[in-house]
Scaffold this active site. Structure first.
Site, PDB file in Angstrom:
ATOM      1  N   CYS A   1       5.543  -0.121   7.320  1.00 53.98           N
ATOM      2  CA  CYS A   1       5.217   1.012   6.456  1.00 53.98           C
ATOM      3  C   CYS A   1       6.458   1.365   5.644  1.00 53.98           C
ATOM      4  CB  CYS A   1       4.808   2.196   7.324  1.00 53.98           C
ATOM      5  SG  CYS A   1       4.440   3.691   6.397  1.00 53.98           S
ATOM      6  N   LEU A   2       6.269   1.663   4.364  1.00 55.50           N
ATOM      7  CA  LEU A   2       7.420   2.011   3.530  1.00 55.50           C
ATOM      8  C   LEU A   2       8.110   3.282   4.029  1.00 55.50           C
ATOM      9  CD1 LEU A   2       5.959   1.228  -0.005  1.00 55.50           C
ATOM     10  CD2 LEU A   2       7.624  -0.131   1.296  1.00 55.50           C
TER      11      LEU A   2
ATOM     12  N   HIS B   1      -2.922   7.504   6.826  1.00 57.65           N
ATOM     13  CA  HIS B   1      -1.901   8.406   6.271  1.00 57.65           C
ATOM     14  C   HIS B   1      -2.524   9.726   5.793  1.00 57.65           C
ATOM     15  CE1 HIS B   1       1.987   6.433   6.225  1.00 57.65           C
ATOM     16  NE2 HIS B   1       1.511   5.323   5.686  1.00 57.65           N
TER      17      HIS B   1
ATOM     18  N   GLN C   1       2.908  10.053   1.231  1.00 60.83           N
ATOM     19  CA  GLN C   1       4.212   9.381   1.329  1.00 60.83           C
ATOM     20  C   GLN C   1       5.140   9.758   0.174  1.00 60.83           C
ATOM     21  OE1 GLN C   1       2.376   5.283   2.053  1.00 60.83           O
ATOM     22  NE2 GLN C   1       4.286   5.184   3.215  1.00 60.83           N
TER      23      GLN C   1
ATOM     24  N   GLY D   1       0.832  -1.204   0.000  1.00 57.65           N
ATOM     25  CA  GLY D   1       0.000   0.000   0.000  1.00 57.65           C
ATOM     26  C   GLY D   1       0.859   1.243   0.000  1.00 57.65           C
TER      27      GLY D   1
ATOM     28  N   HIS E   1      -4.690   1.443   7.320  1.00 55.46           N
ATOM     29  CA  HIS E   1      -3.356   2.046   7.422  1.00 55.46           C
ATOM     30  C   HIS E   1      -3.182   3.197   6.422  1.00 55.46           C
ATOM     31  CE1 HIS E   1       1.221   1.526   7.773  1.00 55.46           C
ATOM     32  NE2 HIS E   1       1.091   2.284   6.711  1.00 55.46           N
ATOM     33  N   GLU E   2      -3.585   2.960   5.170  1.00 59.64           N
ATOM     34  CA  GLU E   2      -3.398   3.989   4.133  1.00 59.64           C
ATOM     35  C   GLU E   2      -4.318   5.175   4.367  1.00 59.64           C
ATOM     36  OE1 GLU E   2      -0.790   3.644   2.515  1.00 59.64           O
ATOM     37  OE2 GLU E   2      -0.520   1.515   2.900  1.00 59.64           O
TER      38      GLU E   2
HETATM   39 NI    NI Z   1       2.383   3.419   5.557  1.00 59.16          NI
END
Ligand code: NI
Length: 170
Positions: free
Chosen positions: A95-96, A141, A51, A46, A137-138
């Site tokens: 998370c990236l 963000h 991000q 995701g 989660h997304e």
């Molecule tokens: Ni994330």
């Protein structure tokens, strides 16, 4: 398409609330295409627009709950909202933007999301397990929430090691 740089946790952009998308134009499509390429290259499940430094309500989620023999596929969600959720799961999450760290986060086991596609058409989609977690989660963000701020606890080095060994068996 082009790869975009993924911001990491210390960047204040990640704590800001994103604005609603109102123009479903080529610029948005370019952003989504770039995000898809960036996500694939990072091998993630995701990615949210903030991000990559864009404070707009757009995310990508990889649907991995697919029948055997089918490929996971990307879902583009513009202005997504969770309209229904149930159950609970407490799984390790990463998370990236927080490379190499994982923590236990409480998430719904099932979510139904209402969103728009890249042309502005409204649709609904449901997710369970990893996909439900990923939607939640997304969407977090988009409100400036990184998972580390709502983690029950971070995984220890030993637990991380065990997870890596499991992954290696896949
Ligand atoms: Ni994330």
């Amino acid at each position: 398409m082009a790869l975009r740089n993924i911001l990491t946790e210390e960047d204040p952009t990640l704590t800001r609330k994103c604005r609603v998308v109102t123009d479903f134009n080529p610029r948005l499509h370019q952003l989504l295409d770039d995000m898809a390429e960036t996500l694939e290259q990072a091998d993630g499940v995701g990615l949210a627009a903030p991000q990559v430094g864009v404070l707009r309500r757009a995310v990508l989620v990889l649907e991995t709950n697919v029948p055997e023999g089918s490929e996971p596929y990307l879902i583009e969600l513009i202005n997504p909202e969770i309209i229904e959720s149930s159950g609970e799961q407490h799984e390790p999450e990463g998370c990236l933007s927080v490379p190499g760290q994982y923590g236990i986060v409480s998430r719904p086991a099932f979510v139904k999301v209402k969103a728009q596609n890249r042309f502005g058409e409204v649709f609904e989609v449901t997710g369970t397990g990893l996909t439900a977690r990923c939607f939640a989660h997304e969407i977090d963000h988009l409100d400036g929430i990184v998972f580390t701020s709502k983690c029950e606890r971070m995984l220890t080095e030993e637990e991380l090691q065990a997870t890596r060994e499991l992954d290696a068996e896949d």
